[in-house]
Design a protein around this motif. Structure first.
Motif, PDB file in Angstrom:
ATOM      1  N   VAL A 126       0.593  -1.076  -0.011  1.00 24.47           N
ATOM      2  CA  VAL A 126       0.080  -0.014  -0.264  1.00 24.47           C
ATOM      3  C   VAL A 126       1.072   1.333   0.011  1.00 24.47           C
ATOM      4  CG1 VAL A 126      -1.762   1.357   1.406  1.00 24.47           C
ATOM      5  CG2 VAL A 126      -1.897  -1.146   1.103  1.00 24.47           C
ATOM      6  N   ILE A 127       1.802   1.256   0.729  1.00 23.81           N
ATOM      7  CA  ILE A 127       2.702   2.555   0.793  1.00 23.81           C
ATOM      8  C   ILE A 127       3.342   2.506  -0.444  1.00 23.81           C
ATOM      9  CG2 ILE A 127       4.870   3.436   1.982  1.00 23.81           C
ATOM     10  CD1 ILE A 127       3.876   1.607   4.676  1.00 23.81           C
ATOM     11  N   TRP A 128       4.140   1.410  -1.150  1.00 24.13           N
ATOM     12  CA  TRP A 128       4.665   1.603  -2.262  1.00 24.13           C
ATOM     13  C   TRP A 128       3.833   2.219  -3.348  1.00 24.13           C
ATOM     14  CZ3 TRP A 128       9.467   0.751  -4.194  1.00 24.13           C
ATOM     15  CH2 TRP A 128       9.628   0.588  -5.861  1.00 24.13           C
ATOM     16  N   LYS A 129       2.416   1.711  -3.365  1.00 22.79           N
ATOM     17  CA  LYS A 129       1.523   2.193  -4.401  1.00 22.79           C
ATOM     18  C   LYS A 129       1.131   3.751  -4.268  1.00 22.79           C
ATOM     19  CE  LYS A 129      -1.913  -0.480  -5.660  1.00 22.79           C
ATOM     20  NZ  LYS A 129      -3.119  -1.105  -5.382  1.00 22.79           N
ATOM     21  N   ARG A 130       1.235   4.217  -3.048  1.00 24.41           N
ATOM     22  CA  ARG A 130       1.162   5.586  -2.936  1.00 24.41           C
ATOM     23  C   ARG A 130       2.360   6.353  -3.318  1.00 24.41           C
ATOM     24  NH1 ARG A 130      -1.643   5.914   3.174  1.00 24.41           N
ATOM     25  NH2 ARG A 130      -3.680   4.938   2.653  1.00 24.41           N
ATOM     26  N   GLN A 131       3.459   5.913  -2.827  1.00 18.52           N
ATOM     27  CA  GLN A 131       4.804   6.485  -3.132  1.00 18.52           C
ATOM     28  C   GLN A 131       5.846   5.519  -3.400  1.00 18.52           C
ATOM     29  OE1 GLN A 131       5.881   9.249  -0.324  1.00 18.52           O
ATOM     30  NE2 GLN A 131       7.599  10.504  -1.696  1.00 18.52           N
ATOM     31  N   THR A 132       6.405   5.550  -4.661  1.00 17.47           N
ATOM     32  CA  THR A 132       7.385   4.647  -4.923  1.00 17.47           C
ATOM     33  C   THR A 132       8.665   5.091  -4.424  1.00 17.47           C
ATOM     34  OG1 THR A 132       6.378   3.788  -7.075  1.00 17.47           O
ATOM     35  CG2 THR A 132       8.715   3.498  -6.849  1.00 17.47           C
ATOM     36  N   ALA A 133       9.432   4.508  -3.571  1.00 16.22           N
ATOM     37  CA  ALA A 133      10.564   4.911  -2.909  1.00 16.22           C
ATOM     38  C   ALA A 133      11.515   3.656  -2.572  1.00 16.22           C
ATOM     39  CB  ALA A 133      10.253   5.677  -1.642  1.00 16.22           C
ATOM     40  N   LEU A 134      12.547   3.668  -2.784  1.00 22.80           N
ATOM     41  CA  LEU A 134      13.558   2.550  -2.476  1.00 22.80           C
ATOM     42  C   LEU A 134      13.680   2.447  -1.165  1.00 22.80           C
ATOM     43  CD1 LEU A 134      17.027   2.323  -4.174  1.00 22.80           C
ATOM     44  CD2 LEU A 134      16.910   2.296  -1.738  1.00 22.80           C
ATOM     45  N   ALA A 135      13.460   3.259  -0.203  1.00 17.08           N
ATOM     46  CA  ALA A 135      13.391   3.201   1.122  1.00 17.08           C
ATOM     47  C   ALA A 135      12.383   2.033   1.616  1.00 17.08           C
ATOM     48  CB  ALA A 135      13.373   4.415   2.293  1.00 17.08           C
ATOM     49  N   THR A 136      11.278   1.961   0.924  1.00 16.70           N
ATOM     50  CA  THR A 136      10.119   1.124   1.057  1.00 16.70           C
ATOM     51  C   THR A 136      10.365  -0.206   0.606  1.00 16.70           C
ATOM     52  OG1 THR A 136       8.436   2.925   0.861  1.00 16.70           O
ATOM     53  CG2 THR A 136       7.730   0.781   0.504  1.00 16.70           C
ATOM     54  N   SER A 137      11.363  -0.559  -0.568  1.00 15.21           N
ATOM     55  CA  SER A 137      11.824  -1.555  -0.960  1.00 15.21           C
ATOM     56  C   SER A 137      12.577  -2.239   0.204  1.00 15.21           C
ATOM     57  CB  SER A 137      12.725  -1.494  -2.117  1.00 15.21           C
ATOM     58  OG  SER A 137      11.795  -1.032  -3.388  1.00 15.21           O
ATOM     59  N   GLU A 180      15.187   6.667   4.255  1.00 16.14           N
ATOM     60  CA  GLU A 180      14.090   7.575   4.080  1.00 16.14           C
ATOM     61  C   GLU A 180      14.496   8.955   4.661  1.00 16.14           C
ATOM     62  OE1 GLU A 180       9.460   7.625   4.803  1.00 16.14           O
ATOM     63  OE2 GLU A 180      10.574   6.151   5.515  1.00 16.14           O
ATOM     64  N   LEU A 181      15.073   9.015   5.719  1.00 24.08           N
ATOM     65  CA  LEU A 181      15.327  10.168   6.600  1.00 24.08           C
ATOM     66  C   LEU A 181      16.656  10.913   5.842  1.00 24.08           C
ATOM     67  CD1 LEU A 181      15.123   9.178  10.034  1.00 24.08           C
ATOM     68  CD2 LEU A 181      13.546  10.888   8.993  1.00 24.08           C
ATOM     69  N   GLY A 182      17.364   9.999   4.937  1.00 20.71           N
ATOM     70  CA  GLY A 182      18.774  10.539   4.535  1.00 20.71           C
ATOM     71  C   GLY A 182      18.451  11.340   3.297  1.00 20.71           C
ATOM     72  N   ARG A 183      17.363  10.953   2.690  1.00 23.91           N
ATOM     73  CA  ARG A 183      16.746  11.823   1.551  1.00 23.91           C
ATOM     74  C   ARG A 183      16.597  13.115   1.693  1.00 23.91           C
ATOM     75  NH1 ARG A 183      12.175   8.997  -1.881  1.00 23.91           N
ATOM     76  NH2 ARG A 183      12.959  10.302  -3.236  1.00 23.91           N
ATOM     77  N   ARG A 190      22.240   7.322  -6.207  1.00 24.51           N
ATOM     78  CA  ARG A 190      23.402   6.438  -6.242  1.00 24.51           C
ATOM     79  C   ARG A 190      23.516   6.022  -4.655  1.00 24.51           C
ATOM     80  NH1 ARG A 190      29.323   7.330  -8.881  1.00 24.51           N
ATOM     81  NH2 ARG A 190      30.037   4.997  -8.485  1.00 24.51           N
ATOM     82  N   GLY A 191      23.769   6.570  -3.875  1.00 26.76           N
ATOM     83  CA  GLY A 191      23.618   6.385  -2.557  1.00 26.76           C
ATOM     84  C   GLY A 191      22.691   5.485  -1.878  1.00 26.76           C
ATOM     85  N   GLU A 192      21.443   5.770  -2.467  1.00 25.63           N
ATOM     86  CA  GLU A 192      20.238   4.864  -2.031  1.00 25.63           C
ATOM     87  C   GLU A 192      20.512   3.466  -2.523  1.00 25.63           C
ATOM     88  OE1 GLU A 192      16.512   6.503  -2.956  1.00 25.63           O
ATOM     89  OE2 GLU A 192      16.746   8.067  -1.651  1.00 25.63           O
ATOM     90  N   ALA A 193      20.921   3.467  -4.069  1.00 24.69           N
ATOM     91  CA  ALA A 193      21.160   2.310  -4.702  1.00 24.69           C
ATOM     92  C   ALA A 193      22.196   1.288  -4.031  1.00 24.69           C
ATOM     93  CB  ALA A 193      21.492   2.552  -6.004  1.00 24.69           C
ATOM     94  N   VAL A 194      23.394   1.851  -3.554  1.00 26.96           N
ATOM     95  CA  VAL A 194      24.225   1.239  -2.543  1.00 26.96           C
ATOM     96  C   VAL A 194      23.631   0.694  -1.524  1.00 26.96           C
ATOM     97  CG1 VAL A 194      26.430   1.381  -1.300  1.00 26.96           C
ATOM     98  CG2 VAL A 194      26.183   2.676  -3.565  1.00 26.96           C
ATOM     99  N   GLY A 195      22.897   1.474  -0.644  1.00 30.37           N
ATOM    100  CA  GLY A 195      22.105   0.757   0.346  1.00 30.37           C
ATOM    101  C   GLY A 195      21.263  -0.268   0.199  1.00 30.37           C
ATOM    102  N   LEU A 196      20.384  -0.276  -0.963  1.00 32.43           N
ATOM    103  CA  LEU A 196      19.607  -1.266  -1.320  1.00 32.43           C
ATOM    104  C   LEU A 196      20.672  -2.547  -1.455  1.00 32.43           C
ATOM    105  CD1 LEU A 196      17.030  -2.697  -2.005  1.00 32.43           C
ATOM    106  CD2 LEU A 196      17.422  -1.568  -4.326  1.00 32.43           C
ATOM    107  N   GLY A 197      21.594  -2.383  -2.395  1.00 33.26           N
ATOM    108  CA  GLY A 197      22.471  -3.571  -2.432  1.00 33.26           C
ATOM    109  C   GLY A 197      23.061  -4.274  -1.494  1.00 33.26           C
ATOM    110  N   LEU A 198      23.434  -3.630  -0.557  1.00 36.68           N
ATOM    111  CA  LEU A 198      24.123  -4.036   0.663  1.00 36.68           C
ATOM    112  C   LEU A 198      23.056  -4.709   1.404  1.00 36.68           C
ATOM    113  CD1 LEU A 198      26.330  -0.967   1.765  1.00 36.68           C
ATOM    114  CD2 LEU A 198      27.304  -3.122   0.992  1.00 36.68           C
ATOM    115  N   SER A 199      21.718  -4.136   1.575  1.00 34.45           N
ATOM    116  CA  SER A 199      20.638  -4.705   2.331  1.00 34.45           C
ATOM    117  C   SER A 199      20.184  -6.174   1.792  1.00 34.45           C
ATOM    118  CB  SER A 199      19.476  -3.729   2.219  1.00 34.45           C
ATOM    119  OG  SER A 199      19.612  -2.589   2.805  1.00 34.45           O
ATOM    120  N   LEU A 200      20.507  -6.167   0.278  1.00 33.07           N
ATOM    121  CA  LEU A 200      20.054  -7.467  -0.551  1.00 33.07           C
ATOM    122  C   LEU A 200      21.346  -8.470   0.125  1.00 33.07           C
ATOM    123  CD1 LEU A 200      19.024  -6.211  -3.895  1.00 33.07           C
ATOM    124  CD2 LEU A 200      17.887  -7.498  -2.377  1.00 33.07           C
TER     125      LEU A 200
END
Length: 382
Positions: A126-137, A180-183, A190-200
């Protein structure tokens, strides 16, 4: 002429606010009970007090991880999307944890926890559909990690075997929030993408520890250390530590939390498949050193959002934070020296730190409420 009573509009607003607070408090209370049971179970596991109930001792980690912290996370998300059905998630998590110490079959509690985590994934959709954000992923990935751990546990896998995967649920939830707060602080795509990669990598490596213990633990440790390094680079805490008041307090808690997460990563990297002592260090470094420090940092933000109860920062908030850090150091020393007395001393101080924080938070809320009432009376008498 002075008006001794509030207007009907203000009275209605106050009643509505009080009604919402009371309704949401009903969801917080089971989480609070799960916290108390989790702490009591932890003391029982250490032999601090003689309780023979195996169910209580076994409920320690699930009660703390899912019943308390997980339930609060789910409640915060339910409040955010304003959907009635979403409030079932925190209840399933907290009541599922509480069911573990009742005469009910353990499958009831485990299944309820798994359903609560599955519902969290729906909330994130539901959150993703309201606002697509990498933090939600990242936060959805966290919930998926928790669900994997809960499902394996529900099918009979010992909780000790999936506890690291379950802990990643909380770690990545916090990472998602920091993204989310970092934005706001200028975190780039690019920084968000690195965070997502490390999280994966962290999520995958945690699951791999179940199948390939040893090597996977070392990989997980390296991934966690990399994640901590990234957090220290992108988090505004390294800047706000130089400020004052609430901003500095939050930064202190955040940096201490990152330090404990680094301890967990370092132990996993060095030890591989952890021994009993290393396992104790890792789990408590993550769940108390990292997660609880984050809760202490953000309580003044979370509580007003969830319960509509102001919780202003007070200087005395540093007392439980300091006690928590010192108690964890004592506990680590006890694990390294294999000293049960030292471990017990650290464990008792762990509980004392959490209880002290609850007292400090309640006192701050009470002082704030008293000031607000005084202002309201003064305003009504004008």
């Amino acid at each position: 002429m002075p008006n001794p009573v509030p207007t009907s509009r203000s009275t209605h607003a106050t009643m509505n606010r009080d009604g919402v607070r009371a309704a949401r408090l009903a969801f917080v209370l089971p989480a609070g009970v799960a916290l108390l049971i989790g702490m009591a179970a932890g003391l029982a596991r250490m032999g601090v007090w003689g309780v023979d109930a195996e169910a209580l001792r076994a409920a320690h980690a699930p009660a703390m991880l899912f019943g308390f912290v997980g339930s609060l996370v789910a409640l915060e998300r339910a409040v955010a999307i304003r959907r009635v059905w979403a409030f079932a998630a925190p209840l399933l998590l907290s009541l599922g944890a509480l069911a573990l110490i009742t005469p009910l079959p353990t499958a009831v509690g485990r299944t309820a926890i798994a359903l609560g985590l599955a519902l969290m994934l729906v909330i994130y959709r539901v959150i993703w559909k309201r606002q697509t954000a990498l933090a939600t992923s990242v936060q959805a990935l966290a919930a998926a990690s928790g669900l994997i751990a809960a499902l394996l546990w529900a099918t009979g896998v010992p909780f000790e075997n999936v506890s690291i995967v379950a802990a990643v649920f909380l770690v990545l939830t916090i990472v998602g929030e920091r993204i989310e707060l970092g934005r706001v602080g200028g975190l780039t795509a690019r920084g968000e993408a690195v965070g997502l990669g490390l999280s994966l990598v962290v999520a995958a490596a945690s699951v791999a520890t179940i199948l390939w213990p040893g090597a996977a633990h070392s990989v997980l440790g390296a991934a966690i250390l990399s994640l901590v390094a990234w957090l220290l680079i992108v988090d505004v805490a390294r800047v706000t530590i130089a400020s004052t008041g609430a901003a500095r307090y939050m930064a202190v808690c955040l940096l201490l939390g990152y330090a404990w997460l680094a301890v967990a990563g370092g132990v996993l990297l060095a030890a591989g498949a952890p021994s009993a002592a290393a396992y104790d260090i890792v789990t408590h470094a993550v769940l108390l050193g990292f997660v609880m420090s984050m809760i202490m940092a953000h309580a003044s933000v979370i509580l007003p959002a969830v319960l509509r109860t102001p919780l202003p920062y007070r200087r005395w908030f540093y007392a439980p934070v300091a006690l928590l850090q010192l108690s964890l150091v004592v506990r680590v020393i006890g694990d390294v020296r294999e000293s049960n007395i030292t471990i017990q001393a650290g464990g008792i101080a762990n509980v004392a730190a959490i209880l002290l924080f609850l007292v400090c938070a309640a006192a701050s809320a009470a002082v704030s409420a008293r000031v607000d009432r005084s202002k309201g009376v003064a305003h009504a008498q004008r």
